[in-house]
Design a protein around this motif. Structure first.
Motif, short mmCIF file in Angstrom:
data_model
loop_
_atom_site.label_atom_id
_atom_site.label_comp_id
_atom_site.label_asym_id
_atom_site.label_seq_id
_atom_site.Cartn_x
_atom_site.Cartn_y
_atom_site.Cartn_z
N TRP A 1 -2.31 7.95 -0.07
CA TRP A 1 -1.62 7.57 1.18
C TRP A 1 -2.51 6.66 2.03
CZ3 TRP A 1 3.30 7.81 1.59
CH2 TRP A 1 3.95 7.82 2.83
N TRP A 2 -3.81 6.92 1.98
CA TRP A 2 -4.77 6.07 2.68
C TRP A 2 -4.90 4.72 1.97
CZ3 TRP A 2 -10.75 7.34 2.97
CH2 TRP A 2 -11.39 6.37 3.76
N LYS A 3 -5.09 4.76 0.65
CA LYS A 3 -5.30 3.53 -0.11
C LYS A 3 -4.10 2.59 -0.01
CE LYS A 3 -8.41 5.61 -3.53
NZ LYS A 3 -8.54 6.07 -4.94
N GLU A 4 -2.92 3.17 0.09
CA GLU A 4 -1.71 2.35 0.19
C GLU A 4 -1.52 1.76 1.58
OE1 GLU A 4 1.71 4.46 -1.20
OE2 GLU A 4 0.91 4.73 -3.23
N GLY A 5 -2.45 2.05 2.49
CA GLY A 5 -2.34 1.52 3.85
C GLY A 5 -3.61 0.83 4.32
N LYS A 6 -4.42 0.32 3.39
CA LYS A 6 -5.62 -0.40 3.81
C LYS A 6 -5.82 -1.63 2.92
CE LYS A 6 -9.15 2.21 1.21
NZ LYS A 6 -10.49 2.78 1.33
N LEU A 7 -6.83 -2.42 3.28
CA LEU A 7 -7.14 -3.66 2.55
C LEU A 7 -5.88 -4.51 2.35
CD1 LEU A 7 -9.76 -2.25 0.00
CD2 LEU A 7 -10.20 -3.74 1.97
N LEU A 8 -5.59 -4.88 1.10
CA LEU A 8 -4.44 -5.75 0.84
C LEU A 8 -3.11 -4.98 0.82
CD1 LEU A 8 -6.07 -8.03 -1.89
CD2 LEU A 8 -5.71 -8.55 0.54
N ASN A 9 -3.17 -3.70 1.19
CA ASN A 9 -1.95 -2.90 1.37
C ASN A 9 -1.71 -2.58 2.84
OD1 ASN A 9 -1.33 -2.59 -1.43
ND2 ASN A 9 -2.97 -1.07 -1.58
N LYS A 10 -2.48 -3.19 3.75
CA LYS A 10 -2.42 -2.80 5.16
C LYS A 10 -1.03 -2.94 5.75
CE LYS A 10 -3.78 -1.06 8.76
NZ LYS A 10 -4.03 0.39 8.70
N LYS A 11 -0.28 -3.90 5.28
CA LYS A 11 1.06 -4.11 5.87
C LYS A 11 2.00 -2.95 5.62
CE LYS A 11 0.88 -9.16 5.82
NZ LYS A 11 1.47 -10.42 5.28
N ASN A 12 1.69 -2.09 4.63
CA ASN A 12 2.50 -0.89 4.43
C ASN A 12 2.48 -0.01 5.68
OD1 ASN A 12 3.38 -1.37 1.79
ND2 ASN A 12 1.57 -0.42 0.88
N THR A 13 1.35 0.02 6.37
CA THR A 13 1.25 0.79 7.61
C THR A 13 2.30 0.32 8.61
OG1 THR A 13 -1.14 1.00 7.29
CG2 THR A 13 -0.31 1.44 9.49
N PHE A 14 2.41 -0.99 8.76
CA PHE A 14 3.36 -1.55 9.72
C PHE A 14 4.80 -1.36 9.25
CE2 PHE A 14 -0.29 -4.80 9.61
CZ PHE A 14 -1.12 -3.96 10.34
N GLU A 15 5.01 -1.56 7.95
CA GLU A 15 6.37 -1.40 7.40
C GLU A 15 6.84 0.06 7.52
OE1 GLU A 15 8.35 -3.68 6.58
OE2 GLU A 15 7.12 -5.45 6.15
N ASP A 16 5.92 0.99 7.29
CA ASP A 16 6.28 2.41 7.43
C ASP A 16 6.73 2.72 8.85
OD1 ASP A 16 5.51 2.74 4.81
OD2 ASP A 16 3.80 4.04 5.23
#
Length: 691
Positions: free
Chosen positions: A503-518
């Motif tokens: 859950w952390w890895k999917e929301g950092k580095l080149l996945n950071k935009k998942n945080t905003f999309e969520d």
């Protein structure tokens, strides 16, 4: 009143063959770290602008003064001002803390075991008064093992540069030189001849651990460990069995530990396991075993143990589970208690040290609770512990629990003096599908009288960084909004660890935009389910949560009525490019390294709030910052506000409030914290037309 205008001094910046203009880069003066320690070094034009913004904010919120006062009294009225913690039994004394109705800081008390004579060994309000300081931040309060000395560290600016003092409890006299510019932590040796501390480098990074002999010149302090990497910071702690000191050096993503026996005359820390990128581990020792909590070959952690750190023949003690975060261990002579978390909900398990059978500890029929465990005494030859829980609608309860007989006794309950009935509120745990199908946990707290027909305003809180999980615990302050028909929702978005490391890895580095999309997916879900409507949501987040607010308001401003952004990390690209700042290098594994990696640069550029301000209508926005903030420098929200004023095409409120004597956590003291909450809530009520 005239809208403040920050002077423009256009500067062209470039990186990876990309060029962009920054009209306000001059606000970040070259000696900015010195400004955090001494505000007299602030550029006069910047000070003038910040003061104008403060006056503008004051003017625009003058109609909320009465409401702020009501909220302050209301929030304070829910706090039991005269309160005491439960005692902890040390070797010779019982220690506890208390607060008073008049004071803003805690008092530390003790009494000898089997005695009734109470001794006050620390009084924060008296200490603050002696120093004649506006800001008073307490870093650490530690009593030596022989109960003779009190070690304490103070930050008088809010910049997190702590000065350490060691005082003889009986005489009240300092027994050694004060030590300045430390991280604040104090660890006494078991013989009480020494203490360990970490010194901050020129970039405010603790990378050295020293041993100081009481009564000697600090120039003679012994360097026992130095971390060479600028990305790593260090700390030291004592093992549960009090046989070893462990030194931990780590960034957010990787750790490495060293150990030495407590009785080693000249500490010679030995490496336990060499660091591997992405591997986090932490050791403890108990009952002739070393226990290792690690994510090596176990994404959501496991616990191994071995008897010898020279050979390290590790065996599995607690096996890994998919998307279940395995927590640490609490040891008693006959018992082991451990924690785990899944789907943003925590659990506690206990087993006898000689048994393989584990039992879950349950204390409530509520589905959404936050459980906790703490020791009642230093001597671990006991079957008794303090077990506690709270929920979003239920104040905390602590039980004295007998692990052997399973008997429990309620020994402390969080009192709400002005009254609180949990039955007046509804707590829901739901999930919604994000843009890629991942299910995001959501915790909703509302008054039972609030209609679910789209008419209610809603505060949507989010963070989503550094693997920090948002616990759905009890907070009495929230009810000042909930009782006024504003639904409080926490979005457990990616970037945290509510659903494990993935859950952390999917929301950092080149996945950071998942945080905003969520977060946006949660907002739209709440609208579709009639909890609220479009343009009735108030977004709220601080620090990295402020980055979240900035990114989503640039992307979909029409969803929101307003935004409350506390110490927001909004000029994230500029900060990431500046490797001299305190946190930048240590956060490469969280956000990326834009200076050395074009893919990281392009990605951060595409979402960084300051870079992505557009000409369009924005909702009402309140931004707060602090002049001595060492984590998110004041220039970020300052620049963001100034640029937003240039671009926004609406007449909605845009307010910047700067605390001129505070740090990342805002004002110090109980009343100061309540004032800030009341200020934010009054803004929320004003834009919701509830005042």
């Amino acid at each position: 009143m005239k809208i403040p205008q920050l002077k423009k001094k256009p500067e062209l910046k470039s990186c990876h063959n990309v060029t962009w203009e920054d009209n306000y880069s001059w606000v970040h003066q070259e000696n900015i770290l010195e400004v955090l320690k001494d505000s007299s070094k602030l550029l006069p034009d910047v000070r003038k602008y910040l003061e104008e913004e403060n006056s503008y904010t004051e003017h625009n919120l003058k109609d909320t003064k009465k409401c702020q006062k009501e909220l302050f009294n209301e929030i304070k009225g829910r706090i039991k001002l005269d309160d005491e913690s439960l005692p902890f039994k040390d070797k010779q004394y019982e220690y506890w803390t208390k607060t008073t109705a008049e004071g803003n800081y805690s008092i530390k008390l003790r009494k000898k075991i089997n005695s009734n004579e109470i001794e006050e060994i620390w009084n924060g309000d008296k200490e603050k008064e002696k120093l004649k300081t506006e800001y008073f931040g307490i870093g650490d309060l530690e009593v030596s093992n022989n109960d003779q000395y009190l070690g304490y560290s103070l930050d008088l600016k809010g910049s997190e540069y702590f000065t350490i003092y060691i005082r003889d409890i009986t005489s009240g006299e300092l027994v050694t030189e004060k030590i300045e510019e430390t991280s604040g932590s104090i660890t006494f040796s078991l013989d009480d001849k020494y203490f360990f501390y970490s010194k901050l480098d020129e970039f405010h990074r603790p990378r050295k651990i020293f041993r100081h002999k009481l009564g000697t010149n600090i120039k003679d302090d012994e360097l026992i460990f130095e971390e060479k990497s600028e990305a790593f910071t260090v700390g030291i702690n004592l093992s549960s069995d009090e046989k070893y000191f462990f030194i931990t050096t780590s960034d957010h993503n990787t750790s490495e530990q060293y150990f030495f026996p407590v009785n080693e005359q000249k500490p010679n820390p030995k490496l336990i396991k060499k660091r591997k990128k992405g591997i986090i581990y932490s050791l403890n020792s108990w009952d002739n075993y070393f226990y290792c909590h690690t994510n090596e070959n176990a994404e959501d952690f496991k616990i191994e143990r071995c008897k010898d750190l020279l050979n390290q023949n590790w065996e599995i003690y607690i096996a890994p589970k998919n998307e279940v975060l395995i927590g640490g261990l609490t040891f008693l002579n006959n018992w082991v208690i451990r924690a785990e978390k899944s789907n943003a909900l925590g659990k506690l398990f206990v087993k006898n040290i000689n048994s393989e059978i584990e039992e879950e500890l349950n204390f409530s029929d509520e589905k959404v609770i936050v459980p906790g465990v703490s020791l009642i005494q230093r001597d671990r030859n006991t079957d008794l512990v303090y077990l506690s829980y709270s929920s979003p609608k239920t104040p905390g309860k602590t039980y004295l629990y007998n692990l052997k007989t399973k008997e429990k006794k309620l020994v402390k309950e969080q009192e709400i003096p002005s009254g609180h009935n949990p039955d007046d509120y509804i707590v829901e745990r739901v999930e919604c599908s994000s843009h890629d199908g991942r299910l995001v946990p959501i915790t909703i707290t509302r008054h039972k009288k609030t209609n679910i027909d789209g008419s209610a305003n809603l505060l949507l809180y989010g963070y989503g960084s550094y693997g920090s999980s948002m616990s759905p615990d009890f907070s009495s302050t929230k009810f000042s909004l909930i009782d006024r028909d504003i639904i409080w929702v926490t979005a457990h978005i990616r970037g945290g660890m509510e659903k494990g490391m993935k859950w952390w890895k999917e929301g950092k580095l080149l996945n950071k935009k998942n945080t905003f999309e969520d977060y946006i997916a949660v907002a739209k879900f709440l609208i579709n389910k009639k909890y609220t409507s479009k343009s009735k949501i108030i977004g709220m987040g601080g620090s990295a949560g402020g980055l979240l607010m900035g990114a989503v308001v640039n992307k979909e401003p029409e969803l929101f009525l307003g935004m409350i952004m506390a110490v927001p990390f909004v000029d994230s690209l500029t900060t990431n490019l500046d490797h001299s700042l305190p946190l930048t290098i240590g956060e490469f594994d969280e956000f990326g390294n834009a200076q050395d990696n074009k893919e990281h640069f392009d990605y951060i550029f595409s979402y960084a709030p300051y870079q992505n301000i557009r000409k369009m209508d924005y909702p009402h926005i309140l931004i707060t910052t602090s002049l001595s903030d060492n984590r998110v420098l004041f220039d970020e929200p300052t620049k963001f506000t100034a640029k937003l004023r240039d671009y926004k095409t609406d007449n909605n409120l845009l307010l910047l409030k700067t605390e001129m004597n505070a740090g990342h956590g805002g004002k110090s003291g109980r009343d100061g914290a309540i004032e800030e909450i009341a200020f934010d809530y009054a803004f929320a009520l004003k834009i919701s037309k509830k005042i």
